[in-house]
Structure formats: C-alpha cells, structure tokens
Enzyme design. Structure first.
Site, PDB file in Angstrom:
ATOM      1  N   HIS A 248      -2.917  -2.413   1.729  1.00  0.00           N
ATOM      2  CA  HIS A 248      -1.835  -3.227   2.291  1.00  0.00           C
ATOM      3  C   HIS A 248      -1.777  -2.877   3.777  1.00  0.00           C
ATOM      4  CE1 HIS A 248      -0.033  -3.256  -1.994  1.00  0.00           C
ATOM      5  NE2 HIS A 248      -0.729  -4.348  -1.782  1.00  0.00           N
ATOM      6  N   GLU A 251       1.054  -0.810   5.448  1.00  0.00           N
ATOM      7  CA  GLU A 251       1.351   0.551   4.969  1.00  0.00           C
ATOM      8  C   GLU A 251       0.384   1.478   5.697  1.00  0.00           C
ATOM      9  OE1 GLU A 251       1.251   0.217   0.654  1.00  0.00           O
ATOM     10  OE2 GLU A 251       2.656  -1.468   0.737  1.00  0.00           O
ATOM     11  N   HIS A 386      -0.984   4.412  -0.208  1.00  0.00           N
ATOM     12  CA  HIS A 386      -0.053   3.315   0.071  1.00  0.00           C
ATOM     13  C   HIS A 386       1.182   3.878   0.776  1.00  0.00           C
ATOM     14  CE1 HIS A 386      -1.721  -0.046  -2.575  1.00  0.00           C
ATOM     15  NE2 HIS A 386      -2.542   0.953  -2.745  1.00  0.00           N
ATOM     16  N   GLU A 478       1.836   6.980  -3.037  1.00  0.00           N
ATOM     17  CA  GLU A 478       2.825   6.335  -2.161  1.00  0.00           C
ATOM     18  C   GLU A 478       3.341   7.430  -1.242  1.00  0.00           C
ATOM     19  OE1 GLU A 478       3.758   3.160  -2.077  1.00  0.00           O
ATOM     20  OE2 GLU A 478       2.845   2.337  -3.890  1.00  0.00           O
TER      21      GLU A 478
END
Length: 633
Positions: A248, A251, A386, A478
């Site tokens: 992404h 990110e 991410h 994350e």
C-alpha cells in the site's frame, strides 16, 4: 515556516489522551481523545471507538484544546471531519486561540481582526490552515464557527509546532529520543530511494547487489537489495529470506525501515559486528522497499500530514494489491469438500488457476512481478510491512465461509504464532503494556498478534498465496498507528523496530534443513516432497535438492518422496538453539525408474536390475491370484 515544525503527535499518539480536553462531547466514543487526525471508527456507530471528537451542543462556544506540555511555537492546524460510514460531519470554518494558563486566551489575529480559518469540504480530506503569525504558548484551542448544515460539530486534528528550549533544563541531551545509529532518516521518493540503494551497494559491493523484478504500471522499477556473502547466487543449504514493504503506497514506514536496514547491515558488517556477519554469511536476504512505487509517489507529493488515510493505497490502476493474489484458499477448501478419498488431496504448491493468468485478468503488473519472483527464488520466510495499526497478523487471512471474521488456522498455526510473537514481543511500541489502541481494536489483549482472518477476511492475500503456492511462510506486520509518520519520528521508529527486524530474520534458521540426493549419483533431487507427520502441509526441495522446513522445537518423523524413488523416513529433533537441525536424505531409485533411464540412453540392462525386475514380476503374479486370470476357469 509550518514545514520546519513537526506535528505535536495527535495522530502518532505522542500526545496522550489526558492532554486533549473539550468544552463538551456527545458520548465517550466521541470524546476529545478521539479528535486525532486519521483516527478510524468501528463499523457500528455508538461504538466506544468512534471517528472524531463531536461536541454535545451546536453553538460557536464549543472548543477542543491541546496541552503541548511545553512552550511551543504553534505554526499550523490540520483539520479533518468525522470518520464514519453512517454520518457526515465536518467543520467548515474555525478560529484558533492560545494560552499559557487556560484562563487567559489570546485569539490568532489576521491583522486587526480575529482570524477565521477555512476548514473542511468533506469528512476525509485533511485541510491545512497556516497561522498568519506563529503563536508561542503551551495550550492551543480550536473553536468551530460553522459546520456542515446537515451535520454537527465534529473534527479530527493535528497541530504543527516547534518545542522551545526549556531554560530550566540544564541537561537538554537527556530529553532527546531517537537512536545512536547514523542512518539517512528522511522520506525518500523514487529517485532518492534509488540513490540511497546505490550508495549502500557502493559502500558494501562484496555483500550487496541491486536487481529489479519488474516494473510498476507507470514504468517505475521494483528494485530489490540482495544482501549475502555471495550475491547473485543461491548457495546450497543457505535459506532465502525476503522483506516486502510499500504494497500500500501510503503506508510508508516499512519502506524507510528497509532502507535503514540495508544501511545498518552494511555499516555493521564492515565494523565486524558478529551477529550481522553471521546473518549475512548464513542467509541470503532480499529487501523490496517499494512494491507500489506509483501509489507512494502520489502520497509523497501531498506529504506526511495531508495525504489522508487512503491516497496512494492502491496501484495507479486502482488495484488493492493485498487482495490481488490468486485466491488458492477457495480452491483448497472446495477440493476438501468434494474429494471423498482424502489421500488424493494436495496440501501445498496449489497451481494458479487459468483465469488468473489470462491477460484480461485484473492483476496488477506489480503483483505479477512479485509472483514471478516468488516462483524463481526458493524463499523460506518472509514478512510484508504495512501501517495504520500495531499488530502482527498470520495466515490464513481469509475465512472459509466468507464470514467477516473467524479464526482460520493453517496446519502450521503454532509456528506462525511463534513468528508473530517474535516480532511483536521485541517491538518497543507494541510490547509497551501502557500504550493505547490505535483506532477501534485493542490488540494488546491478544499480545499484539492475531490470525488474519480473525481480524477481517482478506481473499487473495500475499500471505495465503505464499503459503499455499510456495514453501515460504509469511506474516504481515502493521508497524504504526500513523501510516505516514513525520520525518522527525523516523529515528524513534527505527529504534522501536530494529531488534524485531533482525530477530525475525534469524527465525529462518529454525527447524530442519537438508539436501535430498540420489543415493547412487549424489546429485540433488529437485521437487522432492517433504512431509512432516501430523502437520498437513508439505514443502518441496529446491532445484539443487536442498530444503528448509520451519518447525518449533520437538521430535518429528519426516518422510521424503520423489518421483522414481523409494520414499525414505527418518526422525529429526529440533532444538531450541538458533540453528537448524541437519536432516539429509539419500533416495534409492525404483527399478522401473532405472530401467527407464537406461532405455532412454540406449544402454544395456545390468544383471542386478534384471534380477530385481524378475523378482518384482513374480511377486506381482503371486499377489494377483486366480481371479485376475479368467481364462483358467
């Protein structure tokens, strides 16, 4: 001027809940502590985790204020509306006041009049309001004047400001946070990323190599930095590891961490740091810092605070690459339901369906490039980086019956939990028991790890594809609540993640490894199937016969099969140490296979093989019995 001052940290949670107060609020879930830029609400309104601060009353006397804790030169306010699926609320104009004691408030002036700032025209796009003159104070207040006529007073905010030196602090260096590592801490666009990778390669030419795995839709190359004591070559017995960031494009922390990591490994290798030297000599490391360079460039142009929550997430064509890999889970689960003979089921190396490989399929060129890369190199372990949360997720990422969330484990659940825990427990921010949740989920109660499907179902994820189509185990990390942290946060983020990045790579050496060879020729056997008793997921040997099977400590019965060979089984014990158990296999060709090879070369059948074939023929006839010979009746 505003660019020279960093954000106070409402979005990054540097500003604590106790530092934010308001004149009134509708309910706890819409309290002042929720007035943080880009904060995400739960699916249901009325959640304790809603998407903004919302005032209880609708008048021009409402305010939200931030205590900077120190004298600060405030330069700008960034405003956003309420994050909600169901409601549309945002502030259209507002005033700003500052104070040193919360009793006397001084308005921000525009010449002789009180300044009125332009706010939002929608709920999501962040809008920057630069103060006409920087204001020095400890407290700052946002005072909405008008708001969307069909909505109410709701906002999310970030404040830009520079801390002023504290005259009472005689030891200023003690307050400095960050890292001692001398790395290039800033956001790198495509050109700067290439430049940095090139400089690392020039500094450490013996252990680095830059290569490209393909191009983005807009023609930007997907560069990989390889780090190994023998770059460009797969060495027998040496496992292959990869980190992928920037799937992404908005990110961005993963991208910067991988650039920092390649610099750090190069510097420490040259210094003779034993741990790094060992890692480089025993592992072939591949770092892909930007899988979606087109998306990144979009977010980068807007900058850290103004790119919003989703600008640059997708590829240039609008594809979310995290849902773009072939959905092999459905194929596997359908096969399990339809097949009555369970022995015929495959549990690994699922082929990619035809519809997916056609040119018309909605598959991003970036995704195709990564799949081709996965098929070329025998990766053993990977993580994709991410942002927007603080948690490590492990496969499966997709639920069986398309439920929104449901625990859906792989046969390697215990090892995946170990991998996720290794990263989460060594990450400074994740492992802090006093941290507050990022948005609307409290992952601390799960020790900051979760089965991906139990968070939200993701069909076509990279983790699931990697596990079902190749030998490689992969998790998603994350990294931060803030998808695009300000450059000033990067040294702290590096320090928080450095140990996690290193210790996770070292897990590639857990379990068993070995080489599957032909007993007579000693040649490596490719595509031999390695089965571990009681774990219904096999792996295969690489092109020269070597294999790696990630396993937790314990005793395992391992069986290896290969076409044209008799199977072989042996017991292998995995210890707690950070090195794998060597488990080699020598397979004997079946007489049929030997005969095939001799006949193909036009050679003579040796006596021992003639005898063996005769014995097999006699045994076959004996087992058949009279039923298979109807002419005798």
């Amino acid at each position: 001027v505003y660019k020279k001052c960093p954000p106070l940290g409402l979005e990054s949670l540097k500003v604590k809940d106790s530092q934010i107060q308001a004149s009134s609020y509708k309910r706890m879930g819409l309290g002042p502590h929720r007035g943080r830029l880009n904060i995400q609400s739960g699916v249901e309104d009325g959640d304790i985790y809603d998407g903004a601060w919302c005032a209880q009353y609708e008048d021009q006397n409402q305010w939200v204020q931030i205590d900077a804790k120190k004298l600060t030169r405030f330069t700008a306010v960034i405003l956003q509306g309420r994050g909600s699926i169901w409601s549309l609320d945002y502030v259209e104009t507002f005033k700003v006041q500052v104070s040193n004691d919360t009793i006397k408030w001084k308005p921000c002036m525009n010449g002789t009049e009180e300044a009125v700032f332009e706010g939002n025209k929608d709920s999501d796009t962040p809008v920057l309001a630069i103060l006409p003159k920087p204001a020095v104070a400890q407290y700052i207040r946002i005072n909405p004047q008008t708001w969307f006529k069909n909505g109410t007073i709701c906002l999310r905010a970030e404040i830009m400001g520079c801390e002023l030196p504290d005259p009472n602090n005689i030891y200023p260096w003690q307050a400095e946070e960050g890292t001692k590592d001398k790395l290039d801490f800033r956001h790198h666009n495509y050109k700067e990323m290439r430049k940095l990778m090139k400089s690392v390669n020039e500094m450490c030419p013996d252990i680095t190599r830059i290569y490209s795995i393909g191009k983005s839709y807009m023609g930007l190359k997907l560069y990989v930095m390889e780090i190994s004591d023998n770059p460009g070559k797969h060495e027998l017995g040496e496992p292959e590891f990869r980190y992928v960031a920037g799937m992404h494009g908005n990110e961005v922390l993963g991208r910067e961490l991988l650039l920092n990591l390649m610099e750090y490994i190069c510097q420490e290798y040259k210094r003779g740091n034993e741990r790094i030297v060992h890692l480089v000599k025993e592992t072939r490391i591949h770092l892909l810092p930007s899988m979606n360079p087109d998306g990144y460039e979009m977010a980068y142009k807007k900058g850290s605070e103004l790119s919003g929550w989703s600008l640059g997430r997708f590829s240039y064509e609008g594809i979310d690459m995290n849902h773009n890999f072939a959905d092999l889970n459905t194929i596997m689960w359908d096969a399990i339901e339809l097949e009555t003979d369970k022995s015929k089921l495959i549990n690994h190396y699922f082929p990619i369906p035809e519809y997916y490989t056609s040119e018309d399929a909605m598959v991003a060129p970036e995704t195709r490039a990564v799949i081709s890369w996965m098929q070329t190199i025998p990766f053993v372990l990977s993580a994709n980086l991410h942002g927007g949360e603080l948690v490590v997720t492990y496969p499966f990422d997709m639920t069986k019956d398309w439920a929104p969330r449901e625990h859906t484990p792989t046969p390697d659940e215990s090892f995946f939990r170990w991998l996720a825990t290794v990263y989460a427990s060594t990450n400074h921010v994740m492992s802090n028991p006093d941290r507050r949740p990022c948005h609307n989920e409290d992952f601390l109660r799960y020790n900051n790890i979760i089965n991906g499907a139990n968070w939200h179902t993701v069909p076509g994820s990279m983790n699931d594809f990697s596990y079902l189509h190749t030998n490689c185990f992969e998790v998603t990390v994350e990294l931060s609540c803030d998808k695009f942290p300000h450059a000033s946060e990067l040294p702290i983020e590096w320090e928080s993640n450095k140990e996690s990045l290193l210790v996770y790579m070292e897990q590639v050496h857990r379990g068993i490894k070995g080489v599957v060879k032909d007993k007579d020729t000693e040649a490596g056997i490719a595509d031999a199937i390695i089965k571990v008793d009681d774990i219904d997921h096999h792996i295969r040997s690489a092109f020269d016969g070597d294999f790696w099977r990630l396993l937790n400590p314990g005793n395992y019965d391992v069986t290896v099969t290969a076409e044209g060979y008799f199977p072989a089984t042996r017991s292998c014990r995995v210890e707690y140490e950070h090195y794998p158990t060597i488990c080699d296999f020598h397979l004997t060709k079946t007489p049929k296979q030997r005969l095939r090879e001799i006949l193909a070369k036009g050679g003579k059948i040796p006596k021992d093989l003639q005898l063996r074939l005769r014995q097999l023929r006699i045994r076959k006839l004996r087992f058949r019995g009279p039923v298979s010979c109807p002419f005798l009746w």
